[in-house]
Design a protein around this motif. Sequence first.
Motif, short mmCIF file in Angstrom:
data_model
loop_
_atom_site.label_atom_id
_atom_site.label_comp_id
_atom_site.label_asym_id
_atom_site.label_seq_id
_atom_site.Cartn_x
_atom_site.Cartn_y
_atom_site.Cartn_z
N GLU A 1 12.15 -8.58 -3.87
CA GLU A 1 14.42 -7.94 -4.23
C GLU A 1 13.77 -6.72 -3.18
OE1 GLU A 1 14.62 -7.74 -8.02
OE2 GLU A 1 15.20 -10.06 -8.83
N GLU A 2 14.76 -6.19 -3.87
CA GLU A 2 15.12 -4.43 -3.03
C GLU A 2 14.56 -3.81 -4.32
OE1 GLU A 2 16.15 -2.32 -0.79
OE2 GLU A 2 17.05 -4.84 0.50
N GLY A 3 13.40 -2.89 -4.00
CA GLY A 3 12.83 -1.33 -4.20
C GLY A 3 11.60 -2.62 -5.05
N GLY A 4 10.95 -3.43 -4.81
CA GLY A 4 9.94 -4.15 -5.08
C GLY A 4 9.19 -4.00 -4.02
N THR A 5 7.88 -4.77 -4.60
CA THR A 5 6.48 -4.42 -3.68
C THR A 5 6.10 -5.57 -3.42
OG1 THR A 5 6.41 -1.80 -4.73
CG2 THR A 5 4.63 -3.11 -3.18
N LEU A 6 5.01 -5.59 -2.78
CA LEU A 6 4.24 -6.90 -1.97
C LEU A 6 2.83 -6.53 -2.08
CD1 LEU A 6 3.13 -8.08 0.91
CD2 LEU A 6 5.98 -8.12 0.89
N ALA A 7 1.37 -6.94 -2.37
CA ALA A 7 0.07 -6.78 -1.47
C ALA A 7 -0.13 -8.11 -1.38
CB ALA A 7 -0.31 -5.98 -3.36
N THR B 1 -13.21 -10.52 -8.39
CA THR B 1 -12.62 -10.72 -9.66
C THR B 1 -11.85 -8.35 -9.51
OG1 THR B 1 -13.62 -11.08 -11.60
CG2 THR B 1 -12.68 -9.18 -11.98
N ASP B 2 -13.12 -7.81 -8.93
CA ASP B 2 -13.23 -6.51 -8.52
C ASP B 2 -11.65 -5.93 -7.54
OD1 ASP B 2 -14.59 -5.66 -10.05
OD2 ASP B 2 -16.40 -5.31 -8.52
N VAL B 3 -11.20 -7.05 -6.21
CA VAL B 3 -10.29 -6.73 -5.25
C VAL B 3 -9.36 -7.61 -5.93
CG1 VAL B 3 -10.00 -7.56 -3.24
CG2 VAL B 3 -12.31 -7.46 -3.58
N ALA B 4 -8.86 -7.65 -7.01
CA ALA B 4 -7.77 -8.59 -7.55
C ALA B 4 -7.50 -7.82 -8.21
CB ALA B 4 -8.43 -10.40 -8.50
N ASP B 5 -7.98 -7.20 -8.83
CA ASP B 5 -7.42 -5.84 -9.70
C ASP B 5 -7.47 -4.69 -9.00
OD1 ASP B 5 -8.08 -6.83 -12.36
OD2 ASP B 5 -10.20 -6.72 -12.80
N TRP B 6 -7.57 -3.96 -8.30
CA TRP B 6 -7.38 -3.27 -6.82
C TRP B 6 -6.30 -3.52 -6.49
CZ3 TRP B 6 -7.74 -3.46 -1.22
CH2 TRP B 6 -7.93 -2.19 -0.65
N LEU B 7 -5.54 -4.81 -5.56
CA LEU B 7 -4.87 -5.37 -4.90
C LEU B 7 -3.25 -5.00 -6.08
CD1 LEU B 7 -4.02 -6.42 -2.77
CD2 LEU B 7 -3.84 -9.11 -3.18
N VAL B 8 -3.79 -5.72 -7.33
CA VAL B 8 -2.74 -5.51 -8.41
C VAL B 8 -2.39 -3.89 -8.82
CG1 VAL B 8 -1.94 -5.47 -10.77
CG2 VAL B 8 -3.25 -7.46 -9.90
N MET B 9 -3.80 -3.28 -8.54
CA MET B 9 -3.50 -1.64 -8.79
C MET B 9 -2.22 -0.77 -7.11
SD MET B 9 -4.12 1.59 -7.57
CE MET B 9 -6.25 0.76 -6.67
N CYS C 1 -0.81 -7.01 -17.09
CA CYS C 1 0.58 -7.17 -18.25
C CYS C 1 0.51 -8.83 -19.06
CB CYS C 1 1.53 -6.32 -17.45
SG CYS C 1 3.00 -7.42 -18.76
N PRO C 2 -0.29 -8.85 -19.99
CA PRO C 2 -1.01 -10.91 -20.44
C PRO C 2 0.48 -11.06 -20.86
CG PRO C 2 -1.75 -8.56 -21.48
CD PRO C 2 -1.24 -8.24 -20.85
N ALA D 1 -0.18 -2.99 -5.82
CA ALA D 1 1.12 -3.22 -6.24
C ALA D 1 2.23 -2.44 -6.68
CB ALA D 1 0.83 -4.29 -5.88
N GLY D 2 1.01 -1.65 -7.45
CA GLY D 2 1.95 -0.35 -8.86
C GLY D 2 1.91 -1.17 -9.60
N GLY D 3 1.25 -2.04 -9.91
CA GLY D 3 0.96 -2.23 -11.34
C GLY D 3 1.71 -3.20 -12.07
N ILE D 4 2.19 -3.53 -13.20
CA ILE D 4 2.29 -5.16 -13.55
C ILE D 4 3.68 -4.86 -14.89
CG2 ILE D 4 3.13 -7.27 -14.56
CD1 ILE D 4 2.16 -6.81 -11.43
N HIS D 5 4.55 -4.04 -14.67
CA HIS D 5 5.36 -4.81 -16.23
C HIS D 5 6.31 -5.52 -17.03
CE1 HIS D 5 4.64 -0.70 -13.92
NE2 HIS D 5 4.80 0.11 -14.60
#
Length: 330
Positions: free
Chosen positions: A270-276, A168-176, A205-206, A178-182
């Motif tokens: 996509e251009e401007g997108g981020t992968l983690a 869980t901790d690693v998963a939350d960190w990886l999302v961070m 982001c539920p 990636a710049g978070g989710i909107h």
Amino acid sequence: MTNKKKILIETLHGSVAQLNELSSMTEGIDVYDAAGYVDTEFLMEALSCVNTFVNASNTVVQKISSLLAPDASTDEKKKQDEGKKWSVEEILKHCTLEDGVLKLPQVQFNKKSYAEAKKWIEEAGGSWQGGKIQGFTFPFNPERIFSILKEGKRCNLQQDYQFFETPTDVADWLVMLAGGIHEDDTVLEPSAGRGALIKAIHRACPSVTVECYELMPENREFLHTLSNVILLDEDFTKDSVGSYTKIIANPPFSGNQDIEHVRLMYERLEEGGTLAAITSQHWRFASTEKKCIDFRNWLKEVHGEVFEISAGEFKESGTSISTMAVVIKK
């Protein structure tokens, strides 16, 4: 103290002194060569020697500890060997599945037979539960797994599907990373497992919908129960449709699959997108493998970043392999 014991003690003292001296020799040394690159030859040779030291030390500890706990008596050994000496295949053939619980046959097996059967069942995802259950439970519908085991076939899920769930901790960190989710993000999880990364994405982001792929049938069945999840197919590497603003993944590692997945993820970004993505550290130090060398060069071209993950983070998931996170913004 006998002469033999004195020699052993003197030798041990000498070994400790040499190790202390070696420890001081590491001061002022780094892992980079004159050109600023990681000196892989030095690093791998040093780690190999240290590993040999550790193994030798463990052997000595076991030998000396055994002096305090000598082998079991002949009667005790005979007692351990009592019971039916069924093969693993015979045991599993006579198992039953009752309300999702795998039950062993009502036979008194010897210790070795039971241990081998238990190992096979645990490899297939089962966990022993005592008390009123007295059987092996699974975190998924075990009918397919049970049918394979009943045929006397091994079913090692982690080996077959490279399934090591992201903590869980690693998963939350990886999302961070990636710049978070909107809400307006389009999100892909290419090897979803049982949804550890998807759950982290939804914690951020539920309402966002996550599209995903997953090979393991039991995991796919579970993913269908999650909200705001679209299961596209089984194998991410065999598809090329769709583009995303965020791709977050923990791909399989064996055979350099991790770096192959990262490059395919980049194509779907996509251009401007981020992968983690979580990867092994193998590609970072492999000095002769063309695929790894090409990946290192490519990562520089796309301005990828690398973040360390502490050793042992995936221990609870069944592996102690060193890992890292690769982050790329397109």
